[in-house]
Design an enzyme around this catalytic site. Structure first.
Site, PDB file in Angstrom:
ATOM      1  N   CYS A  90      78.908  35.565   6.199  1.00  0.00           N
ATOM      2  CA  CYS A  90      77.927  35.205   5.173  1.00  0.00           C
ATOM      3  C   CYS A  90      78.601  34.973   3.833  1.00  0.00           C
ATOM      4  O   CYS A  90      78.230  34.073   3.085  1.00  0.00           O
ATOM      5  CB  CYS A  90      76.841  36.282   5.065  1.00  0.00           C
ATOM      6  SG  CYS A  90      77.467  37.947   4.851  1.00  0.00           S
TER       7      CYS A  90
ATOM      8  N   ASN B  63     118.887  22.631   4.992  1.00  0.00           N
ATOM      9  CA  ASN B  63     117.630  22.074   5.490  1.00  0.00           C
ATOM     10  C   ASN B  63     117.647  22.143   7.018  1.00  0.00           C
ATOM     11  O   ASN B  63     118.230  21.311   7.685  1.00  0.00           O
ATOM     12  CB  ASN B  63     117.475  20.629   4.998  1.00  0.00           C
ATOM     13  CG  ASN B  63     116.182  19.992   5.484  1.00  0.00           C
ATOM     14  OD1 ASN B  63     115.559  20.462   6.437  1.00  0.00           O
ATOM     15  ND2 ASN B  63     115.782  18.913   4.845  1.00  0.00           N
TER      16      ASN B  63
ATOM     17  N   ASN C 179     104.161  13.717   5.554  1.00  0.00           N
ATOM     18  CA  ASN C 179     105.122  12.675   5.199  1.00  0.00           C
ATOM     19  C   ASN C 179     106.055  12.372   6.354  1.00  0.00           C
ATOM     20  O   ASN C 179     106.316  13.219   7.215  1.00  0.00           O
ATOM     21  CB  ASN C 179     105.937  13.081   3.967  1.00  0.00           C
ATOM     22  CG  ASN C 179     107.104  13.970   4.333  1.00  0.00           C
ATOM     23  OD1 ASN C 179     108.202  13.485   4.641  1.00  0.00           O
ATOM     24  ND2 ASN C 179     106.892  15.284   4.334  1.00  0.00           N
TER      25      ASN C 179
ATOM     26  N   CYS D 185      70.961  35.023  -5.562  1.00  0.00           N
ATOM     27  CA  CYS D 185      70.655  34.182  -4.395  1.00  0.00           C
ATOM     28  C   CYS D 185      69.816  32.974  -4.806  1.00  0.00           C
ATOM     29  O   CYS D 185      68.831  33.104  -5.529  1.00  0.00           O
ATOM     30  CB  CYS D 185      69.907  35.005  -3.348  1.00  0.00           C
ATOM     31  SG  CYS D 185      69.376  34.027  -1.935  1.00  0.00           S
TER      32      CYS D 185
ATOM     33  N   CYS E 231      74.520  33.422  10.387  1.00  0.00           N
ATOM     34  CA  CYS E 231      74.462  34.716  11.069  1.00  0.00           C
ATOM     35  C   CYS E 231      73.547  34.640  12.291  1.00  0.00           C
ATOM     36  O   CYS E 231      73.874  35.138  13.365  1.00  0.00           O
ATOM     37  CB  CYS E 231      73.974  35.794  10.100  1.00  0.00           C
ATOM     38  SG  CYS E 231      74.098  37.460  10.780  1.00  0.00           S
TER      39      CYS E 231
ATOM     40  N   CYS F 135      69.492  29.127  -0.339  1.00  0.00           N
ATOM     41  CA  CYS F 135      69.943  27.955   0.422  1.00  0.00           C
ATOM     42  C   CYS F 135      69.881  28.190   1.932  1.00  0.00           C
ATOM     43  O   CYS F 135      69.945  27.241   2.709  1.00  0.00           O
ATOM     44  CB  CYS F 135      71.354  27.543   0.008  1.00  0.00           C
ATOM     45  SG  CYS F 135      72.642  28.662   0.589  1.00  0.00           S
TER      46      CYS F 135
ATOM     47  N   CYS G 243      73.631  31.555   4.733  1.00  0.00           N
ATOM     48  CA  CYS G 243      74.052  32.819   5.354  1.00  0.00           C
ATOM     49  C   CYS G 243      73.146  33.138   6.542  1.00  0.00           C
ATOM     50  O   CYS G 243      73.604  33.556   7.601  1.00  0.00           O
ATOM     51  CB  CYS G 243      74.045  33.960   4.340  1.00  0.00           C
ATOM     52  SG  CYS G 243      72.426  34.245   3.579  1.00  0.00           S
TER      53      CYS G 243
ATOM     54  N   CYS H  90      81.113  41.292   9.250  1.00  0.00           N
ATOM     55  CA  CYS H  90      82.135  40.308   9.623  1.00  0.00           C
ATOM     56  C   CYS H  90      82.584  39.398   8.497  1.00  0.00           C
ATOM     57  O   CYS H  90      83.616  38.758   8.584  1.00  0.00           O
ATOM     58  CB  CYS H  90      81.646  39.469  10.800  1.00  0.00           C
ATOM     59  SG  CYS H  90      80.423  38.211  10.338  1.00  0.00           S
TER      60      CYS H  90
ATOM     61  N   CYS I 160     113.308  19.961   8.579  1.00  0.00           N
ATOM     62  CA  CYS I 160     112.647  18.669   8.590  1.00  0.00           C
ATOM     63  C   CYS I 160     112.224  18.316  10.020  1.00  0.00           C
ATOM     64  O   CYS I 160     113.056  18.202  10.914  1.00  0.00           O
ATOM     65  CB  CYS I 160     113.585  17.613   8.034  1.00  0.00           C
ATOM     66  SG  CYS I 160     112.799  16.013   7.881  1.00  0.00           S
TER      67      CYS I 160
END
Lengths: 437, 442
Positions: free
Chosen positions: A386, A135, A76, A346, A356, A349, A352, A383, A138
């Site tokens: 995945c 404030n 904003n 699983c 990796c 897809c 992972c 790590c 800002c």
């Protein structure tokens, strides 16, 4: 049922959810609606000295959307209240009289000249308001006038303005900190030294949210031009959590009350802030995106979770996670985890695998002639990438090894923790690394 | 009772527009973002044309439908018509990793439709022309695929078609509601609008040109003339007025001709064409439409989705029923003697029960065969080896028994009848021809 009652620097409210100083708390009609909806308190939109500031007459907000068109980040370029301070104070007095059980804190931004503080703080006190918030955050428009984050970024000014405010009011003074600094604890220390009763954080982050590639102008766009603005919404929450935690776990600042702000959209977000030491939380963007009704979800959700976990009060929950936030060199290097893919869950897809394979440690194998994947513990460094890319909830887990030998390093798993400070490969030893305790 | 109706703009607007499957614009990015962007994605692996589905969906999600379209066209020059006619529920969407989600698979077909609907594909800069010349016989999906891909590789292509206009079954044989707004013709025009392609209509192989002369003039000949012959029931009464093959009827309707529409209609067959004719005749005003199929519902060539569409239009589907004879009915119309069959050990056998069904109109949609009526005077055509189904026999690459002669699409032995299979066939043949030319040059 858990009690959501909140007492923050002596200001009580029926729940720990306050609306932050922002457009939702700009005027009587908004605040009336907020209290009617169930908000525990509000921080009235920042008052300045007369004549009031002038806002732009074009778009004030910019945003970026995540999946399903949801706004994730919001920015904003609106200024502080653009209405005369006198009429604001009349409204504040009326609202407070009608809602005595709710917290009503007044945000102010005055130049560092004593006359303004001496004149207006007593008048604010006279409205029946419960507290003052400074404030100092800002990042746009006001900072160019030497106020807002221009003050908040200089610790000596933070201290000076806090001291000046404290000198002219008996009300609790909450210093709202800007995140646009290198180390938030410097600002917090300055506030504390100046006599602050509490800090609230974070204010918005300096940002340029988007460029319109047709007009080649930043958004929000005012007649072909744009400027930096204040960034908020779900995207800023991790930054806010870090800053809250740094103050909460700092030994010098210990006990300084914190009002947590930054991207709180759900009860879960609020609980995380409270767990990291915040005494209450302030919300703005979520209300702006969904309306005041989300207070029901926030309050009921928090209470239900507290019941489930056996927390009877907000105070009981507050700060539970603080001790677990450590410097990196205090983390246990003997702790070994390995990813495990749940073959039942699983969906094949491959996300992972490719993540990796391309960008990590080639620790996931695709089983021959199938779309099933398996972690190779001898290559997995644990790590978590995945887990991050898997679209199926709870399909990949990071499982700690408690016994045996880490197949990657060939080293036995040790139950005794060892941090970098004690690590044999640390060339400088414990002394030079010691930053904590 | 027969009335005549033409498929006018008004009829299309009033009765067919609602049948069109489309994703509302507002849902396109939301649906696109449901895609998990799988690696080595199952949908792509299941697509005969091997469209990079996650890639085009991502482009769509990021607000670039034109780029999404070009990703689709890279693998499937007929991406627009495939978006309208592909039985995605048995291909990419069936295997989508989200298929078992409460929200169902990512609606790939509708997303492809969204990507392909609004954009006129951009013409690529043509590669320099080479001295290779190829003749393509038939301008249907397979022939157009071959022509376009060869032209894009710099080959000079002559496309010969027995009809006036390119498009093949896409233009004439597919339900009108799937191809509104002249989609098939627009696509055909775009596909063949290439500096290296010459289209010649009214050129029927056998009648107007011989295979021998094509083989003489061109480095390769690709036969992609489809199956123009309508398979017959071989029962008495099949040639009575009121009994018609579905495909020519759909073609006439698609041309805008006034066609006869009975009040009570029987459709014999169980494939996509049976569904197409049943739905369309119903939309054109038939009051009662029955599809009669000799085996079980699950054996039908029409997908569950297609069958559902038909049911939604009030079409009744009867399994285990075949016609034995058709007669003229005493009071006008036709009587078809329908025999019931039942399944026993996986075989459908006559149950012994049969009865007359009255109808005003009967359509046969029991498949097509190679139309060899014009082949007799052409010795080389007659020397083409056919397979057991009477289609042109080909090897894995689409090569026939004659050197330099290839076949693709419905007329070729290995192909099934989907548009996307014709595309896949065409791609294989193009690769093989280009490889063969390269070998010759070496």
């Amino acid at each position: 049922m858990a009690s959501l009652y909140s007492s923050f620097v002596g200001i009580s409210s029926p729940n720990p959810f306050w609306l932050a100083s922002a457009p939702p708390t700009d005027r009587e009609v908004n605040v009336e609606r907020a209290f009617a909806a169930g908000w525990g308190g509000v921080v009235w939109k920042t008052l300045g000295i007369d004549p009031p500031v002038v806002n732009v007459n074009g778009p004030r907000y910019g945003f970026w959307r995540g999946d399903n068109q949801r706004v994730q980040g919001f920015n904003n370029i609106e200024l502080i209240s653009d209405r005369a301070i006198g009429s604001n104070l009349e409204e504040i007095a009326r609202v407070k009289a009608r809602w005595p059980d709710r917290a009503l804190v007044v945000s102010v931004m005055f130049p560092l000249e004593e006359e303004h503080w001496a004149r207006w703080l007593p008048e604010i006190e006279a409205t029946g308001a419960d507290g003052i918030e400074l404030n100092l955050g800002c990042p746009h428009g006001m900072s160019e006038r030497g106020m807002g984050s221009a003050m908040g970024q200089a610790p000596q000014l933070v201290e000076a303005v806090t001291r000046m405010a404290k000198a002219h009011t008996r009300l609790p003074v909450i210093v709202k900190l800007t995140p646009n600094v290198t180390d938030i604890t410097w600002s917090a220390s300055a506030a504390k030294t100046g006599g602050a009763d509490a800090v609230s954080l974070i204010n918005t982050i300096n940002s340029l949210i988007r460029v319109d590639l047709d007009t080649m102008a930043p958004e929000p766009c005012i007649d072909g031009k744009g400027t930096h603005g204040g960034y908020c919404g779900p995207a800023v929450k991790p930054i806010a959590l870090h800053m809250v935690a740094e103050i909460a776990r700092n030994q010098v600042l210990a006990g300084l009350p914190i009002s947590g702000i930054g991207g709180i959209t759900s009860w879960r977000d609020a609980a995380e802030f409270l767990a990291l030491g915040a005494g209450n939380v302030q919300v703005c963007t979520a209300a702006m995106l969904y309306g005041f009704r989300i207070i029901e979800d926030l309050a009921e959700g928090l209470a239900a979770w507290m019941d489930e976990k056996g927390y009877a009060s907000v105070a009981e929950l507050q700060g539970r996670a603080v001790a677990n936030v450590r410097d990196w060199n205090r983390l246990n290097l003997n702790y070994v985890t390995k990813a495990k893919i749940d073959a039942e869950r699983c969906i094949g897809c491959g996300r992972c695998f490719i993540a990796c394979e391309d960008t990590s440690h080639q620790a996931i194998a695709r089983l021959p002639d199938s779309t099933a994947y398996q972690v190779k513990p001898e290559d997995c460094v644990g790590c978590n990438l995945c887990v991050a890319v898997c679209p199926v909830p709870n399909c990949i887990d990071m499982l700690p090894m408690r016994t045996g030998t880490d197949p990657r390093t060939g080293s036995p798993i040790r139950s005794a923790p060892m941090s970098w400070l004690e690590h044999p490969e640390n060339p400088v030893g414990a002394v030079a690394c010691k930053t904590e305790e | 009772m027969m009335e005549r109706h033409a498929l006018t703009e008004a009829t299309v607007a009033e009765r067919f527009r609602g049948m069109e499957a489309r994703l509302p614009e507002i849902d396109v990015p939301v649906e696109a973002e449901r895609c998990f962007y799988c690696y080595d994605a199952p949908c792509t692996r299941s697509c005969p044309a091997a469209i990079d589905i996650p890639a085009f969906i991502r482009a769509l999600a990021l607000g670039q439908p034109a780029r999404a379209a070009s990703i689709i066209l890279r693998e499937n020059p007929l991406g627009m018509s495939c978006a309208r006619v592909c039985p995605v529920e048995t291909l990419c969407e069936e295997i989508c990793v989200r298929a078992s989600d409460a929200g169902g698979p990512v609606r790939i077909g509708l997303l492809q439709r969204a990507a392909m609907s609004e954009c006129a594909p951009k013409a690529a800069t043509p590669v320099p022309v080479t001295n290779t010349r190829v003749a393509v016989v038939g301008a249907g999906p397979a022939g157009m695929t071959v022509a376009r891909l060869l032209a894009e590789a710099g080959v000079q292509v002559s496309v010969l078609d027995a009809g006036d206009r390119p498009g093949g079954l896409n233009e004439t044989g597919i339900a009108a509601y799937k191809m509104l707004d002249d989609a098939a013709q627009k696509e055909a025009t775009w596909l063949l609008d290439h500096p290296h392609i010459m289209f010649r209509g009214q050129m029927a192989l056998g009648n107007d040109v011989t295979l021998a002369s094509l083989r003489e003039q061109y480095h390769a000949v690709v036969l992609a003339m489809g199956l123009a012959g309508q398979r017959r029931l071989a029962i008495p009464g099949e040639d009575l007025p009121g009994v018609a093959a579905a495909v020519p009827f759909i073609a006439a309707m698609r041309r805008g001709e006034a066609v006869a529409v009975g009040k009570k209609v029987l459709v014999i067959g169980g494939g996509m064409t049976a569904i197409d004719i049943a739905i369309q005749i119903r939309l054109l005003g038939a009051e009662e439409v029955h599809i009669c199929y000799r085996r079980g519902i699950g054996d039908m060539g029409a997908s569950a989705h297609e069958r559902q569409l038909a049911r939604e239009q009030g079409v009744l589907i009867h399994p285990g029923l075949r016609p034995l004879e058709i007669r003229e009915a005493a009071g006008g119309g036709l009587d078809a003697l329908m025999q019931s069959l039942r399944e026993e050990d996986g075989k459908w056998i006559a149950s012994g029960k049969s009865e007359f069904w009255h109808a005003d109109q009967i359509f046969t949609a029991i498949g097509q065969g190679l139309d060899r009526s014009a082949w007799r005077g052409d010795a080389e055509l007659m020397s083409l080896a056919l397979d057991a189904q009477g289609k042109i026999a080909v090897d894995d690459a689409g090569h026939t028994n004659l050197p330099g002669v290839w076949a693709a699409g419905d007329c070729a032995g290995r192909s099934s009848d989907l548009t996307v299979h014709a595309v896949a066939d065409g791609k294989r043949v193009v690769d093989a021809i280009l490889a063969a030319r390269k070998q010759e040059a070496a």
